[in-house]
Design a protein around this motif. Structure first.
Motif, mmCIF file in Angstrom:
data_model
loop_
_atom_site.group_PDB
_atom_site.id
_atom_site.type_symbol
_atom_site.label_atom_id
_atom_site.label_comp_id
_atom_site.label_asym_id
_atom_site.label_seq_id
_atom_site.Cartn_x
_atom_site.Cartn_y
_atom_site.Cartn_z
ATOM 1 N N VAL A 782 53.948 80.027 79.261
ATOM 2 C CA VAL A 782 54.042 78.633 79.683
ATOM 3 C C VAL A 782 55.465 78.284 80.131
ATOM 4 O O VAL A 782 55.650 77.549 81.092
ATOM 5 N N TRP A 783 56.456 78.827 79.461
ATOM 6 C CA TRP A 783 57.822 78.390 79.726
ATOM 7 C C TRP A 783 58.614 79.470 80.443
ATOM 8 O O TRP A 783 58.580 80.642 80.066
ATOM 9 N N PHE A 794 58.439 74.153 82.433
ATOM 10 C CA PHE A 794 57.028 74.550 82.489
ATOM 11 C C PHE A 794 56.788 75.371 83.742
ATOM 12 O O PHE A 794 57.248 75.011 84.827
ATOM 13 N N ALA A 896 60.477 69.715 79.886
ATOM 14 C CA ALA A 896 60.075 68.937 78.715
ATOM 15 C C ALA A 896 61.189 68.051 78.159
ATOM 16 O O ALA A 896 60.919 67.153 77.377
ATOM 17 N N TYR A 928 53.215 68.795 78.586
ATOM 18 C CA TYR A 928 52.053 69.507 79.083
ATOM 19 C C TYR A 928 50.897 69.188 78.158
ATOM 20 O O TYR A 928 50.910 69.554 76.982
ATOM 21 N N GLN A 930 48.140 70.094 76.889
ATOM 22 C CA GLN A 930 47.279 71.249 76.662
ATOM 23 C C GLN A 930 45.971 70.814 76.009
ATOM 24 O O GLN A 930 44.928 71.423 76.218
ATOM 25 N N ASN A 978 45.460 77.880 83.946
ATOM 26 C CA ASN A 978 46.497 77.308 83.100
ATOM 27 C C ASN A 978 47.786 78.023 83.493
ATOM 28 O O ASN A 978 47.727 79.208 83.783
ATOM 29 N N VAL A 979 48.851 77.451 83.614
ATOM 30 C CA VAL A 979 49.304 76.075 83.458
ATOM 31 C C VAL A 979 49.100 75.339 84.787
ATOM 32 O O VAL A 979 49.517 75.859 85.817
ATOM 33 N N ASN A 1038 58.299 70.109 67.989
ATOM 34 C CA ASN A 1038 58.023 71.442 68.486
ATOM 35 C C ASN A 1038 58.336 72.421 67.371
ATOM 36 O O ASN A 1038 59.307 72.271 66.669
ATOM 37 N N MET A 1046 54.633 70.832 74.473
ATOM 38 C CA MET A 1046 53.222 71.116 74.712
ATOM 39 C C MET A 1046 52.393 70.442 73.629
ATOM 40 O O MET A 1046 52.552 70.730 72.456
ATOM 41 N N THR A 1048 49.171 70.040 71.733
ATOM 42 C CA THR A 1048 47.910 70.730 71.461
ATOM 43 C C THR A 1048 47.003 69.865 70.595
ATOM 44 O O THR A 1048 46.110 70.371 69.936
#
Lengths: 1065, 500
Positions: A782-783, A794, A896, A928, A930, A978-979, A1038, A1046, A1048
């Protein structure tokens, strides 16, 4: 008129002190019991009576306290007696009696005073003489936030400190980042906590009501005295001490009711049936032959089965799952002092239920602080505290995703009224049947001895030990497994034990009344040991027992094990300071740390620092400004700090126990040895200005910092061909540059009404200066971690739009999208061919007819994207050819990290009423989502779960649809990549965190009630959030230094309504 | 002035004390700062004795099981014409079946295989210096490491073609090299075959393991590798060697099982619930006369969780059903007289009418509950005797020994299936390819559910011919899997396979 008091008493004090000092010895030697009676009133700067102020005769045990009107009466031996006036949170004043019989005193609040004591590590100084960037937060600033943990106490209060509380789950931790993320390393992102001298990596167990002050060392010059573990700043927490001569008893209680702050839109049954019809339209139309027969049959069967009991509910899951929860918090403190002993005892109990069923947090803390003078030269301090907490949790993201994805028409119960466990996914009402909790036990012991070798030199020796034990229990009963044929359970105990011994000398002396020299030198040794015991089993004899005795016949051998690991550090440190009339201030420190974690040639790290301050307001050329600008100081500092938060044996090749194969337990190399694995070092310079206006009524602090971290310790992904996943390496550099502004002041300051406003603002600019071999890499898919990029970039596919028609997939030679024009009949209606597709007439480009060649975007196997597929961004430099959408078309989509964070805090006081409003904000940066992606993606290959509301209302069904989301069924064209840029959302928010209205009873009433004081308050926490973010909450912490932003689906936050009181005897 | 002097003196004393303390502290620090790991073995203490070697080699198998848990089927079978999805599309499996491979799929990741290779490299480097009094045993361990390394590289080249080759363990970051891929032919010839030859030399003939590599396991891999090198004579010879060794023993370690009933029992009971033998390579828990040559052993108790457990039941009972093509082939075979008894022993009707699922590992007529299957121990059959027999038939076909090939098939596999009589005659074949196809069809039916079909198609360059009509694959180069973008990202010298 307040100033008048101040001025008067201040001058008087100075005068008195000057007279008093030479005669001090005389005064102490002779005391008589005959005496003078002195009376008076003690008030604060607002003219309010200060109840309970200790008025003591210096050098004796005689003392009294002021009554409800602030009046006192005391008999003193003679005119040379010095009276000491002391009240918690106020500056101590000493006055010689002389021949006065009435002495009225105004005490200044400490928080506004420049001689507020600031703890700087192995010592303290006055704020006036501070040369580094240290911010202090006092008990009162903490109390008015009704916090249950340290993070809530600090949030939005301090510039440069970014705090994200984890989630709404009771007992959840938080992330505290000082001056930007300066590491790649999960373990080392948080600051070092020094709680009453004990160095710790977290402060979860502390009861915020025990805190007297918090000092945050932000710059390297201040933190470097803690060298090794201070790269991310240091938070020094000092707990309360007994001070007042007379014993005091404080009782605090609060009760609050919590409910869900924000719910997400979710389909109801009618909307879900509409969705099914739309899906069916797609299946029968454009999706013909694309959706497997089995999927179609499943959907048809469900839609046709209109009388099925199981499929005829209409559930509002969030309403069913989230309820109102209560929180109770009670604290009792008892403290006091005699001449040779100060004591403080506190006990706190917190019981907080979660807004989701079967989640809660209970905590009991108790603390004993004692300070004892054994002789005039020898002092001892003891700090003992114990805590117990029980956190009942939920597997939050799994739970919430299950809940949000479940068909709204699917019943909670079987026809016989038994709860459905698992059917097309979990049942949110059944999931709380899972056992999932952690008991945490903590104890800290700290003993300090201090011996005054001479009036200027003292030696201090301390020993502390810290024990924590967390026991996690988990059991999923069989009814939560589909078919109910098995169950599973586990138990994990983690014991952490660490000790530290520190010995140091402190020297302080003033020469010729203007030159002050301070010195510090010391050594320390520390050790840590971690033990973990894990048990795991499945299919036990009974669901009724969650402990592991039930599983002893069914242990999972590979997951049942105990492990131990150790870590040591040894250090030496020194500091030298020089201060000329508080005008020129200079400090320098050096610390040497040795850590067992690094390669043998890199064990020692050297951490120097220097800082200087110039109080230019004391210079003669600034005299003109004196009336307005009463204090101004310029500070500069430079220092190096370190980070050693890596695994205990990351530098060496050793072997660990691997898998079990056919009764043989394998042993495998645990990691690759890394020669030269050494310290991560952060070099930070700081330049700052402290300004005070109108007798400290307004204060402004501006800091600029430039922080560079080199030799970053990171888990570096190595080619998997080497047989290992990652290796711990020193791999690169990050820089964080930023500016912090803190403005606070009393806008209105009248006798009955005052208004105080504080604003802080931080801008941090993070950049990755270099990574190993200049080779960028993708972190957790993702990163993107690249030179010149930022942490939290991202990386993925950009969705430009959805092709409305098959023919919309048409581009000019320079890849501009063309607009199709279709053939029409006489009535202007577009006509279809035999296959049901519109017939193309021509293309236009930017409104003009286009006749050039047509290019199409294709999937990797060469097939062209169709109407309803995503029009992905195509990298013009893609070596694999233009138009083909593959991995190399991914790019950095956003970041982010916020642009600005800050807080606004304001207090209104009217007579005995107080209103506090605390807010904080974060501007810029992206999240993001997710959670939303998962919800939509899950529904796409199955049609058996429910997508997000905006998906259900806005997906492509037939030719010509202009939508946000693509075809509802995931086929080979991978519309569910994704992403994807459409799941990136603006993370900005403003939160009104606390609103608190308080009232304290007038002294007349309290006297009648025979209590010292009684304050009552009502509050709303997490009152409002202003944001465009579509998830539950734009604020979440995080877990990893690199995995930022992200969502979730974390346990959603509560809005809290509470009432409480503080009672003092 | 006197006063000042006193201060200085005090300071001097203090600083002396501090200096002494510092020096003492720092000199005693080095020891203090090097605590030994407690729950790990230091490098000096590993690979010393028989226990260490046994554990080190044990890990090779354990990591191999991790690497092959899903890939055994993903690599070997799911891209072939054997299956379609049972019900709802699970993305990765569905993509394999419909040939929509992307670089983010689990089966494109080779991390698991290289973990095994690295474990084997550690073993190969260190076993020779270990203190094992029993040289036979020591060589046997070494042989297993060589053979397992060969097997992993063999899987790798079959899946990706060219792969990077590492033959030394990477125990220090400074030794890490960003290697390029080595051509498939080179890996087969210069890495895999030499390893297997070495393993054959070193292996203890008394080693009668099936969950680990025995002499017969090594020979089976050798024969398979020869087939891939198109050295059919060598394959033929190797399989003959197996026969001759077996013929010389009175209690054969393995043999062709002529009875379908007994064979079925092998799948059901021998692959299931075979408890451990404490790693005793001289004890054969499967018993003599068994078809199995090498299996991957799964035991839920030994694995961390269900997610690491065998998917053999999960896949065939609820994941995939027989493709319409194979359903027709089987149904036709079942409805012809004589009836092919594999229809009844390898298949069972699935829920939707006219569909079938693979029931090879479940007792006939019996079922395994969806949730009960993780409770037993299940193994994957990597090589069994019938595989060798059919391999030899295929080799003979390539060598134009039509009669021998047909005779071999007729008298073994087809006889056991009850259809020897309907074996086609030599005269009915007009080309070598036609005979090869005939044998491949036989392999497809016989080795269904054993991770073989896709490799058979690739080895014989039948991918486009067979799969083209099903999923439109049009280029033989797509027979290779893509390489995970993770590997390409982490090692810039790795270049992607064409078409991805």
């Amino acid at each position: 008129m307040n100033y008048f008091y101040l001025k008067k008493s201040g001058k008087l004090l100075l005068l008195l002190l000057m007279v008093y000092l030479p005669s001090q010895l005389l005064a102490q030697s002779k005391q008589t019991t005959t005496g003078i009676e002195v009376s008076g009133t003690v008030k604060d700067e607002n003219g309010e009576a200060l109840i309970g102020t200790v008025v003591a005769i210096k050098g004796s045990t005689t003392a009294t306290t002021t009554d409800a009107n602030g009046n006192y009466k005391i008999k003193v031996p003679n005119a040379k007696t010095v009276l000491s006036y002391y009240m918690l949170g106020f500056q101590r004043i000493e006055i010689m009696v002389e021949n006065k019989s009435k002495i009225d005193v105004v005490l200044r609040e400490l928080t506004t005073a420049l001689n507020e004591v600031v703890v700087v590590g192995y010592g303290s100084t006055n704020r006036r003489d501070l040369s580094g960037a240290v911010v202090s937060v006092q008990a009162e600033d903490i109390e008015r936030r009704m916090p249950t943990n340290l993070a809530e106490a600090l949030q939005g209060q301090v510039a440069g400190v970014q705090i994200s509380t984890g989630s709404g789950q009771p007992g959840e931790g938080a992330s505290i980042v000082i001056r930007g993320a300066s590491t790649f390393n999960d373990g080392g992102i948080g600051p070092l906590y020094v709680i009453d001298g004990v160095q710790q990596t977290n402060a979860d167990a502390i009861n915020p009501n025990d805190i007297e002050s918090i000092d945050i060392l932000k710059d390297a010059a201040s933190a470097a005295i803690y060298g090794a573990r201070s790269a991310n700043g240091v938070i020094i927490i000092t707990t309360k001490q007994g001070n007042k001569k007379a014993p005091t008893l404080d009782v605090r209680y609060l009760h609050s009711m919590n409910n869900l702050a924000n719910s997400l839109p979710q389909l109801n049954s009618a909307q879900y049936r509409t969705l099914q019809k739309k899906q069916m339209e797609y299946i029968n139309g454009e999706g013909r032959n694309l959706v497997p027969a089995a999927v179609v049959q499943g959907l048809v069967a469900q839609m046709a089965d209109s009388l099925n009991f199981i499929l005829n509910s209409d559930n509002d899951y969030q309403d069913a799952v989230f309820g109102t929860a209560n929180k109770n918090q009670i604290d009792v403190n008892f403290g006091g002092a005699t001449d040779n002993l100060k004591y403080f005892l506190s006990t706190g109990y917190l019981k907080e239920n979660g807004i989701m069923e079967n989640t809660s947090f209970d905590r009991i803390t108790t603390r004993l602080n004692a300070d004892y003078n054994a002789t005039k030269k020898l002092n001892f301090s003891t700090r003992i505290n114990f805590s117990y907490a029980k956190k009942k949790g939920a597997d939050e993201s799994n739970y919430l995703n299950t809940m949000l994805a479940r068909k709204p028409n699917l019943s909670f119960y079987y026809p016989d009224n038994t709860l459905i466990g698992v059917l097309w996914g979990g049942n949110p009402l059944a999931l709380p049947a899972e056992t999932n909790f952690t008991d945490s036990y903590g104890g800290t012991f700290y003993q300090l001895g201090e011996f005054k070798i001479s009036p200027h030199l003292k030696i201090t020796s301390s020993l502390n030990a810290n024990l924590s034990l967390a026991k996690y229990k988990f059991m999923r009963p069989s009814f939560l497994f589909s078919g109910g044929l098995t169950n599973s359970g586990s138990s994990v105990g983690t014991l952490n034990w660490n000790w530290m011994n520190e010995n140091y000398l402190n020297y302080s002396r003033t020469f010729n009344k203007v030159h002050t020299i301070t010195g510090l030198a010391g050594v320390s040794a520390q050790g840590w040991r971690t033990e973990s015991d894990r048990f795991s089993g499945r299919n036990s004899a009974t669901d009724a027992i969650y402990t592991m005795n039930a599983f002893s016949a069914n242990f999972n051998l590979a997951a049942t094990r105990t492990e131990e690991s150790v870590h040591t550090m040894a250090s030496a440190f020194t500091r030298i300071g020089y201060n000329y009339k508080s005008k020129y201030i200079f400090n320098a420190t050096v610390r040497v740390d040795g850590s067992s974690r690094f390669a043998s040639n890199k064990k020692y790290g050297y951490f120097p620092s220097a800082s200087a301050a110039w109080r230019f307001s004391d210079e003669s050329f600034m005299k003109f400004a004196k009336g307005v600008l009463n204090d101004a100081k310029l500070r500069v500092s430079y220092g190096v700090t370190g980070n050693e938060s890596i695994g205990n044996y990351d530098a060496i090749l050793s072997y660990s126990v691997g898998g079990i194969y056919d009764d043989v337990s394998g042993i495998t190399a645990s990691r690759i040895a890394v020669n030269n694995l050494g310290w991560e070092q952060t070099t930070q310079s700081n330049i700052a200005l402290d300004l005070s206006f109108y007798k400290n009524r307004f204060n402004v602090t501006v800091d600029y910092y430039n922080k560079q971290t080199d030799d970053l310790l990171a888990n570096f992904e190595i080619p998997k061909e080497w047989g290992f996943d990652v290796v711990r390496r020193n791999i690169g550099s990050i820089s964080n540059k930023g500016i912090e502004i803190d403005v606070r002041g009393d806008i209105i300051k009248k006798k009955t009404f005052s208004w105080n406003l504080g604003l802080n603002l931080t801008r941090n600019n993070n950049q990755i200066v270099s990574v190993a071999n200049g080779q960028p890499y993708l972190f957790q898919n993702v990163w993107w971690i690249s030179q010149g990029g930022r942490i939290g970039d991202f990386f993925g596919y950009e969705q430009l739009n959805i092709f409305p028609y098959d023919q919309s997939n048409a581009f000019s030679n320079d890849w501009q999208q063309l607009t199709p024009v279709f053939q029409t009949d006489a009535n202007g209606q577009m006509i279809k061919d035999a296959a049901g597709k519109y017939i193309l007439d021509s293309y236009t480009l930017n409104g003009a007819p286009y006749t050039g060649s047509i290019n199409q975007k294709t999937f990797t196997d060469g097939t062209s994207f169709r109407g309803g597929d995503v029009n992905w961004y195509d990298n013009p430099n893609d070596v694999n050819g233009r138009g083909i959408i593959n991995d190399s078309d991914r790019k950095v989509l956003g970041n982010a990290q916020p642009d600005f964070v800050g807080g606004i805090n304001t207090t209104f006081n009217y007579k005995r009423f107080g209103l506090f409003i605390g807010s904080y904000f974060s501007v810029g940066g992206q999240i993001y989502n997710q959670a939303r992606y998962t919800l939509n993606q899950m529904s796409m290959p199955f049609f058996s779960t429910v997508p997000s509301m905006d998906f259900a209302n806005n997906f492509w069904i037939r030719q010509g649809d202009d939508t946000k989301y693509p075809r509802p069924y995931a086929d080979q064209y991978q519309n569910d990549r994704n992403v994807n840029s459409i799941y990136l959302e603006d993370a900005s928010f403003l939160k009104i965190r606390n609103i608190r209205l308080s009232y304290s009873l007038p002294p007349k009433v309290t006297t009648k009630l025979k209590i010292k004081s009684l304050g009552m308050y009502g509050y709303v926490n997490n009152a409002f959030t202003f944001t465009n973010y579509s998830g539950y909450d734009p604020e979440f912490s995080n877990f990893s230094a690199l995995a930022l932003g992200m969502d979730t689906n974390r346990y959603p936050r509560k809005r809290e309504f509470g009432l409480g009181f503080n009672l003092n005897f | 002035m006197n006063y000042q002097y006193k201060i200085c003196k005090t300071n001097l004393v203090v600083f002396k004390v501090v200096a002494v303390v510092l020096i003492l502290t720092i000199s005693s620090c080095n020891k203090f700062l090097e605590p030994e790991p407690i729950s790990e073995v230091t490098a000096e203490n590993m690979w010393q004795n028989q226990r260490d070697v046994k554990a080190g080699v044990g890990e090779i198998y354990s990591s191999f099981r991790d690497a092959l848990r899903l890939n055994f089927f993903d690599w070997g079978e799911l891209r072939s014409d054997n299956y379609v999805l049972t019900t709802e599309a699970a993305s990765d499996r569905g993509r394999l079946i419909s040939n929509q491979l992307t670089t983010d799929m689990g089966c494109t990741n080779w991390a698991g295989l290289y973990k095994v290779i690295n474990n084997a490299n550690f073993a190969i480097k260190n076993i020779p210096n270990a203190n094992l009094p029993n040289t036979i045993e020591k060589n046997d361990f070494l042989a297993q490491a060589y053979a397992m390394r060969a097997l992993c590289y063999f899987y790798a080249v079959r899946v990706w073609g060219a792969v990077p080759v590492y033959l030394e363990p990477i125990d220090n970051l400074d030794k890490g090299q960003f290697k390029e891929r080595t051509a498939k032919e080179e890996v087969l010839r210069d890495v895999i075959m030499p390893d297997l030859k070495k393993a054959e030399e070193l292996i203890d003939p008394a080693n009668v393991e099936r969950k680990r590599i025995s002499r017969f396991g090594i020979l089976a891999i050798q024969a398979d590798v020869s087939m891939w090198m198109e050295d059919y004579e060598a394959a033929d010879r190797t399989i003959d060697k197996v026969r001759s060794i077996l013929g010389a023993t009175s209690q054969p370690f393995t043999r062709f099982e002529p009875s379908m009933e007994v064979l079925k029992n092998t799948f059901v009971t021998d692959l299931n619930n075979k408890t451990g033998d404490l790693g005793d390579r001289l004890r054969d828990e499967y018993g003599a006369g068994n078809e199995l040559l090498f299996v991957i052993h799964f035991d839920l108790k030994e694995l961390n969780n269900v997610a690491q457990y065998s998917i053999i039941h999960n896949l065939f009972l609820s994941g995939v059903i027989l493709s319409p093509k194979l359903t027709n082939i089987f149904t036709a075979a079942a409805n012809t007289s004589p009836r092919d008894n594999r229809f009844d022993n390898y298949l069972q009707a699935s829920i939707a009418p006219g569909t079938f699922k693979v029931n090879k590992y479940v007792r006939n007529g019996g079922t395994i509950s969806f949730n009960a299957f993780p409770e037993c121990e299940v193994a994957y059959p990597v090589y069994r005797y019938t595989d060798l027999v059919l391999m030899q038939a295929e080799a003979k076909a390539h060598l134009d020994q039509f009669a021998d090939a047909l005779n071999l098939v007729a008298t073994t596999v087809r006889r056991r299936a009850g259809i020897e009589a309907s074996t086609r005659t030599q005269a009915s074949f007009t080309s070598r390819d036609e005979l090869v196809d005939y044998i491949l069809d036989e392999r497809q039916k016989e080795l269904l559910g054993e991770g073989k079909r896709w490799f058979d198609l690739v080895r014989n360059k039948r991918v486009v011919k067979v799969m083209g009509p099903i999923n439109g694959i049009s280029n033989e180069s797509q027979a290779l899997f893509p390489i995970s973008y993770i590997h390409i990202n982490q090692n810039p010298n790795i270049k992607q396979n064409p078409g991805y």
